[in-house]
Design a protein around this motif. Structure first.
Motif, PDB file in Angstrom:
ATOM      1  N   PHE A 100       1.549  10.603   0.450  1.00  0.00           N
ATOM      2  CA  PHE A 100       1.015  10.430   1.795  1.00  0.00           C
ATOM      3  C   PHE A 100       1.751  11.302   2.808  1.00  0.00           C
ATOM      4  N   ARG A 151      -2.294   2.916  -3.438  1.00  0.00           N
ATOM      5  CA  ARG A 151      -3.705   2.580  -3.672  1.00  0.00           C
ATOM      6  C   ARG A 151      -4.492   3.827  -4.065  1.00  0.00           C
ATOM      7  N   GLN A 152      -4.229   4.924  -3.361  1.00  0.00           N
ATOM      8  CA  GLN A 152      -4.883   6.184  -3.698  1.00  0.00           C
ATOM      9  C   GLN A 152      -4.106   6.970  -4.752  1.00  0.00           C
ATOM     10  N   CYS A 186       0.802  -1.222   0.000  1.00  0.00           N
ATOM     11  CA  CYS A 186       0.000   0.000   0.000  1.00  0.00           C
ATOM     12  C   CYS A 186       0.837   1.276   0.000  1.00  0.00           C
ATOM     13  N   PHE A 187       2.121   1.166   0.335  1.00  0.00           N
ATOM     14  CA  PHE A 187       2.970   2.357   0.355  1.00  0.00           C
ATOM     15  C   PHE A 187       4.291   2.093  -0.359  1.00  0.00           C
ATOM     16  N   SER A 223       3.519   7.785   9.771  1.00  0.00           N
ATOM     17  CA  SER A 223       2.153   8.287   9.861  1.00  0.00           C
ATOM     18  C   SER A 223       2.130   9.708  10.430  1.00  0.00           C
ATOM     19  N   ASP A 275       1.194   6.754  -1.283  1.00  0.00           N
ATOM     20  CA  ASP A 275       0.071   5.826  -1.160  1.00  0.00           C
ATOM     21  C   ASP A 275      -0.252   5.309  -2.565  1.00  0.00           C
TER      22      ASP A 275
END
Length: 341
Positions: free
Chosen positions: A102, A97-98, A80-81, A141, A95
């Motif tokens: 991020f 997936r998007q 995912c990253f 994060s 990211d």
């Protein structure tokens, strides 16, 4: 030359060549969730390709978030990253997936960020190394560093390599074990350094020490004496919990900068650490049984195999096969394949 060459290891033939662009390719990685997808860094760009469409050179994804040349791109185990480390010292977390940026990890390294790895056992953390001689553990994060190791400061308590060679202890490459290896052995990070040392650090014990130190912080209104005592106790705990293993020239290691490092994927996975260097050699280290003891002065049998080459080593990796399981890329145009039994 801006190309990716696809080899059949059974016959050593080139199956096809993908022309990515005019810029040199600095790094490639597979998507762990779909190994038909590869990510390639070229200049300041990261591109994604489907190997089944290699003949058409069709780029599936393209990310242009880095401002300086990218040195390494890696994908996390959950697919995912992506992380892309660059010459400006920044690391871009993408990211996939998007298909958006991020987080940017900046103001950590003061020089080139040469290497980056996700920690498989801590899904929100990455570890980075740079030519400022620093190794940094990040909570990506939040975009903040959690722990900094400075190899520019001699560590005499752990057999520092002072006087080993004139090269600074730049961090050229880092590697962490896959989750199943880490569960069986240790949650470590291996660092290939500019002073020739290959260092193994138990990063999990350091994170536990940080957590413990934070829990020892006095509550509001506590006396300064209590605060000082807690700080001293936590620093002492850091020293006792930290485990290191320095694989240096005194043990038969590199006499010039160590440029790359990998865990063995053949036999008992992770049993060996393989390093390559500017001294035109590859070292196979039987590290795991000595790590807990961390007494390298008498462990002259740490070296399992030494391979002398005619060129400096750029990169290496291993395969799960019983033979022809070590692949070495040096500064020539020829990829070498060796067998480590």
């Amino acid at each position: 030359d801006g190309c990716i060459c696809w080899f059949d290891m059974r016959c050593k033939d080139v199956l096809f060549v993908m022309h990515v662009g005019d810029n040199p390719i600095s790094s490639i990685c597979f998507d762990p969730g779909n190994e038909d997808i590869i990510y390639v860094s070229s200049g300041t760009e990261v591109k994604g390709f489907d190997v089944h469409l290699a003949g058409s050179w069709q780029c599936l994804q393209s990310y242009n978030y880095n401002k300086e040349e990218i040195n390494q791109v890696v994908c996390n185990s959950r697919s995912c990253f992506l992380a892309a480390a660059d010459d400006g010292g920044d690391v871009k977390i993408i990211d996939i997936r998007q298909q958006c940026l991020f987080k940017t990890l900046r103001a950590g390294h003061t020089s080139i960020c040469s290497s980056v790895q996700f920690l498989p056992w801590r899904p929100w953390e990455v570890i980075t190394g740079g030519l400022d001689s620093k190794l940094m553990m990040w909570d990506f994060s939040k975009g903040r560093p959690r722990k900094i190791f400075d190899f520019g400061v001699p560590d005499m308590d752990h057999g520092g390599s002072a006087g080993q060679c004139l090269n600074p202890a730049f961090v050229h490459a880092i590697v962490v074990p896959e989750a199943d290896i880490a569960d069986r052995l240790d949650k470590v990070c291996v660092i290939a350094r500019g002073d020739g040392v290959v260092e193994v650090i138990d990063v999990q014990s350091d994170l536990v020490a940080i957590k413990s130190r934070n829990s020892l912080k006095p509550r509001k209104g506590a006396h300064s004496r209590e605060k000082g005592s807690a700080s001293a106790d936590s620093e002492s705990q850091d020293m006792h919990q930290q485990k290191k293993l320095c694989l240096d020239y005194s043990l038969g290691g590199h006499t010039a900068a160590a440029s790359c490092v990998a865990f063995s994927m053949f036999g008992e996975r992770g049993k060996y650490i393989i390093s390559g260097g500017n001294d035109k050699s590859v070292k196979v280290w039987d590290w795991s049984r000595y790590f807990d003891a961390a007494q390298t002065s008498s462990n002259s049998d740490l070296i399992r195999l030494n391979i002398d080459l005619s060129k400096k080593v750029n990169w290496l990796c291993t395969t799960p096969a019983d033979s022809e399981n070590l692949i070495v890329c040096d500064t020539s145009k020829v990829v070498k394949v060796y067998t480590v039994a």
